[in-house]
Design a protein around this motif. Structure first.
Motif, PDB file in Angstrom:
ATOM      1  N   TYR A   1     -35.336  27.181  86.768  1.00 55.19           N
ATOM      2  CA  TYR A   1     -36.379  27.403  87.769  1.00 55.19           C
ATOM      3  C   TYR A   1     -37.129  26.093  88.032  1.00 55.19           C
ATOM      4  N   ASN A   2     -37.457  25.380  86.967  1.00 51.59           N
ATOM      5  CA  ASN A   2     -38.164  24.112  87.128  1.00 51.59           C
ATOM      6  C   ASN A   2     -37.350  23.118  87.937  1.00 51.59           C
TER       7      ASN A   2
ATOM      8  N   GLN B   1     -30.899  38.807  87.744  1.00 53.76           N
ATOM      9  CA  GLN B   1     -31.464  38.672  89.080  1.00 53.76           C
ATOM     10  C   GLN B   1     -32.031  37.269  89.290  1.00 53.76           C
ATOM     11  N   ILE B   2     -32.672  36.711  88.284  1.00 53.55           N
ATOM     12  CA  ILE B   2     -33.220  35.362  88.390  1.00 53.55           C
ATOM     13  C   ILE B   2     -32.112  34.344  88.638  1.00 53.55           C
ATOM     14  N   PHE B   3     -31.051  34.414  87.854  1.00 56.61           N
ATOM     15  CA  PHE B   3     -29.968  33.445  88.020  1.00 56.61           C
ATOM     16  C   PHE B   3     -29.276  33.615  89.365  1.00 56.61           C
ATOM     17  N   ARG B   4     -29.112  34.843  89.814  1.00 55.45           N
ATOM     18  CA  ARG B   4     -28.483  35.061  91.111  1.00 55.45           C
ATOM     19  C   ARG B   4     -29.337  34.460  92.231  1.00 55.45           C
TER      20      ARG B   4
ATOM     21  N   HIS C   1     -25.305  21.304  85.927  1.00 58.78           N
ATOM     22  CA  HIS C   1     -25.837  21.869  84.689  1.00 58.78           C
ATOM     23  C   HIS C   1     -26.002  23.387  84.821  1.00 58.78           C
ATOM     24  N   PHE C   2     -26.554  23.807  85.950  1.00 59.11           N
ATOM     25  CA  PHE C   2     -26.765  25.232  86.214  1.00 59.11           C
ATOM     26  C   PHE C   2     -25.434  25.984  86.201  1.00 59.11           C
ATOM     27  N   MET C   3     -24.433  25.444  86.885  1.00 64.64           N
ATOM     28  CA  MET C   3     -23.149  26.138  86.973  1.00 64.64           C
ATOM     29  C   MET C   3     -22.404  26.129  85.641  1.00 64.64           C
ATOM     30  N   PHE C   4     -22.510  25.053  84.871  1.00 59.62           N
ATOM     31  CA  PHE C   4     -21.891  25.050  83.546  1.00 59.62           C
ATOM     32  C   PHE C   4     -22.489  26.163  82.690  1.00 59.62           C
ATOM     33  N   PHE C   5     -23.809  26.311  82.754  1.00 63.14           N
ATOM     34  CA  PHE C   5     -24.468  27.342  81.957  1.00 63.14           C
ATOM     35  C   PHE C   5     -24.059  28.734  82.433  1.00 63.14           C
TER      36      PHE C   5
ATOM     37  N   THR D   1     -21.389  29.615  83.934  1.00 57.75           N
ATOM     38  CA  THR D   1     -19.991  29.850  83.588  1.00 57.75           C
ATOM     39  C   THR D   1     -19.848  30.146  82.099  1.00 57.75           C
ATOM     40  N   GLU D   2     -20.598  29.427  81.276  1.00 53.45           N
ATOM     41  CA  GLU D   2     -20.556  29.628  79.826  1.00 53.45           C
ATOM     42  C   GLU D   2     -20.906  31.063  79.453  1.00 53.45           C
ATOM     43  N   PHE D   3     -21.871  31.653  80.173  1.00 59.12           N
ATOM     44  CA  PHE D   3     -22.367  32.973  79.792  1.00 59.12           C
ATOM     45  C   PHE D   3     -22.066  34.076  80.817  1.00 59.12           C
ATOM     46  N   GLY D   4     -21.227  33.773  81.807  1.00 59.86           N
ATOM     47  CA  GLY D   4     -20.822  34.805  82.768  1.00 59.86           C
ATOM     48  C   GLY D   4     -21.982  35.406  83.535  1.00 59.86           C
ATOM     49  N   LEU D   5     -22.881  34.562  84.046  1.00 58.19           N
ATOM     50  CA  LEU D   5     -24.125  35.060  84.633  1.00 58.19           C
ATOM     51  C   LEU D   5     -24.050  35.349  86.128  1.00 58.19           C
ATOM     52  N   LEU D   6     -22.998  34.918  86.799  1.00 62.46           N
ATOM     53  CA  LEU D   6     -22.917  35.111  88.245  1.00 62.46           C
ATOM     54  C   LEU D   6     -21.692  35.941  88.616  1.00 62.46           C
TER      55      LEU D   6
END
Length: 238
Positions: A64-65, A155-158, A190-194, A196-201
């Motif tokens: 977010y920052n 929802q935040i990550f999306r 950095h955002f996309m690596f994270f 992808t690492e945790f299946g957030l999107l």
């Protein structure tokens, strides 16, 4: 940790982690890893012995920052007011706004959508019943490990991903002219690596930015060919 809601000038200030809290400790781990020359793969990997839910919570704030800092460069530009509702989004999509209080969605311009996203995320994070930030780690983890928190983080990550989509689609040229394109690209990687690492999107979210996401994912997987990603359960969300 407070602040970071939009100021009267329309800009956003970064959120902080309270010194000595679990969030501060985990945030510091990422900073030390990257500061010591570690790879982004190493920086996003869950530290040994830490909670996956806590790790995702800290990164929701840190990402977010990143987005709020990038948007602050654009927020007072009169050009933003030239966008009409439905304009400024990635090709083929329109992100409609909903604050969650009803099922109705509202057509807004892309700049207004980003402002609403950042304001909404800041409100969630500033609510310590949702994002606790004290020295009682067991209490913080009790909140972070609930299905409700998992759904909120999803929802935040999306919505952060959508903000990046808007920035790349409509404002990349402006940031490039200001010399900020490398910073934007690093933040998004950095955002996309994270994610992808945790299946957030979900894949349906990624499709409008596939041309940007595909090479980043390729870098992620090539850097850890024998490692498998974790999946953070986000619950059922739209």
């Amino acid at each position: 940790m407070r602040s970071s809601l939009p100021s009267s000038s329309g800009t956003f200030q970064p959120l902080r982690h309270r010194s000595g809290s679990m969030r501060d400790r985990l945030h510091g781990y990422t900073k030390r890893t990257l500061g010591a020359g570690g790879s982004i793969n190493e920086a996003v990997a869950l530290p040994t012995g830490e909670s996956c839910a806590g790790w995702v919570a800290v990164h929701a704030i840190d990402f977010y920052n990143d987005v709020s800092t990038l948007w602050a460069v654009m927020a007072t530009d009169p050009y933003l007011k030239s966008f009409r509702p439905g304009e400024g989004f990635p090709s083929g999509v329109e992100y409609r706004w909903s604050d969650g209080s009803s099922k109705e969605t509202v057509s807004v311009s892309a700049p207004v959508y980003i402002e609403k996203v950042l304001h909404w995320i800041a409100e969630q994070i500033n609510d310590e019943t949702k994002f606790p930030d004290d020295e009682d780690e067991s209490e913080a983890l009790r909140v972070f490990q609930t299905p409700q928190f998992a759904a909120l983080c999803g929802q935040i990550f999306r919505r952060l991903f959508r903000a990046y989509g808007i920035i790349y689609s409509s404002f990349f040229g402006t940031l490039e002219a200001l010399g900020m394109a490398p910073h934007l690209n690093t933040c998004f990687k950095h955002f996309m690596f994270f994610c992808t690492e945790f299946g957030l999107l979900p894949e349906r979210e990624i499709e409008p930015l596939e041309v940007l996401v595909k090479p980043i994912r390729k870098q992620y997987y090539s850097a850890k060919p024998s490692a498998s990603s974790l999946v953070f359960s986000k619950g059922s969300i739209d």
